[in-house]
Design an enzyme around this catalytic site. Sequence first.
Site, PDB file in Angstrom:
ATOM      1  N   LYS A  82       1.221   4.046  -3.110  1.00 46.58           N
ATOM      2  CA  LYS A  82       0.839   5.442  -2.946  1.00 46.58           C
ATOM      3  C   LYS A  82       2.017   6.382  -3.186  1.00 46.58           C
ATOM      4  O   LYS A  82       1.831   7.495  -3.719  1.00 46.58           O
ATOM      5  CB  LYS A  82       0.234   5.664  -1.561  1.00 46.58           C
ATOM      6  CG  LYS A  82      -1.072   4.897  -1.355  1.00 46.58           C
ATOM      7  CD  LYS A  82      -2.076   5.190  -2.464  1.00 46.58           C
ATOM      8  CE  LYS A  82      -3.391   4.467  -2.260  1.00 46.58           C
ATOM      9  NZ  LYS A  82      -4.386   4.774  -3.313  1.00 46.58           N
ATOM     10  N   TYR A  96       0.808  -1.219   0.000  1.00 48.27           N
ATOM     11  CA  TYR A  96       0.000   0.000   0.000  1.00 48.27           C
ATOM     12  C   TYR A  96       0.847   1.277   0.000  1.00 48.27           C
ATOM     13  O   TYR A  96       0.689   2.120  -0.891  1.00 48.27           O
ATOM     14  CB  TYR A  96      -0.969  -0.027   1.175  1.00 48.27           C
ATOM     15  CG  TYR A  96      -2.010   1.066   1.125  1.00 48.27           C
ATOM     16  CD1 TYR A  96      -3.082   0.987   0.246  1.00 48.27           C
ATOM     17  CD2 TYR A  96      -1.919   2.181   1.955  1.00 48.27           C
ATOM     18  CE1 TYR A  96      -4.044   1.984   0.195  1.00 48.27           C
ATOM     19  CE2 TYR A  96      -2.873   3.182   1.909  1.00 48.27           C
ATOM     20  CZ  TYR A  96      -3.929   3.084   1.032  1.00 48.27           C
ATOM     21  OH  TYR A  96      -4.877   4.079   0.975  1.00 48.27           O
TER      22      TYR A  96
END
Length: 275
Positions: A178, A174
Amino acid sequence: MSPTYEQPAREVAVVIGTGGMGQAIARREGCGRRLVLADFDTAPLGRFADVLRDEGFDVTAVEVDVADRASVASVAALADGLGPVTRVVHTAGVSPIQAAANVILAVDLLGTAFVLAEFERVVAAGGAGVVISSMSGHFSRLSAEDERALAVTPVEELLDLPVVAAVASPEAAYPLSKRANQLHVQAAATAWGARGARINSISPGVISTPMARQELASEHGDRMRTMIDASGTGRIGTTTDIADAAAFLLGPAASFITGADLLVDGGAVAANRRF
């Protein structure tokens, strides 16, 4: 004989991902424009589209799989056929509580790269785009070499990069994805600029959405609540906070801002820095 005037084509706003933030942004940016809503989950997409139509919005709803470049390209072509595409907002993504590492990399990392590439082809002069990233990207610790590779590697080869292939857990996938979003926006700014358009990202903190509520109820919840309590604002964010930030970046007041990331986290990252 009175002159006749041809009405200019109505502008098109595209919102990919119709979760909490996507819905708030769609309401803000869809007024007076043709609104294209795209999502993988067609049932809630259809319900939200019907609600907006009842409220007077001009809505086209379409299914999309952002991890499939052809699917993203079809949405871009559909939007372009409706009029000049002046607003592009990409909110789609999955969190560590929702998906395995490979799915996060396919949707959050690769999917964003596909959206940037395909909508660069159709965005109109004077248009602008916003990608929803995350404050977690600001906590990513990558080498300068890995960051450059993420920024410049051709889209189709991204998942084969050693820094990406080495990711094994959702919790690692994650923040990497990002951070890659932020880097891809920076790298895309020149190409979007060649079309007379701008592109930026927003990195939200903990925002009260269904996704965030799932995370707060998970094993990571205590850490998230600690970050909120330690932040400068001391509160959870709202989808309106993000819609306000997006409206600024998409609008004329931000005409000199492109290739940037706007951290909208209530001060959580600042509070967690070790100066």
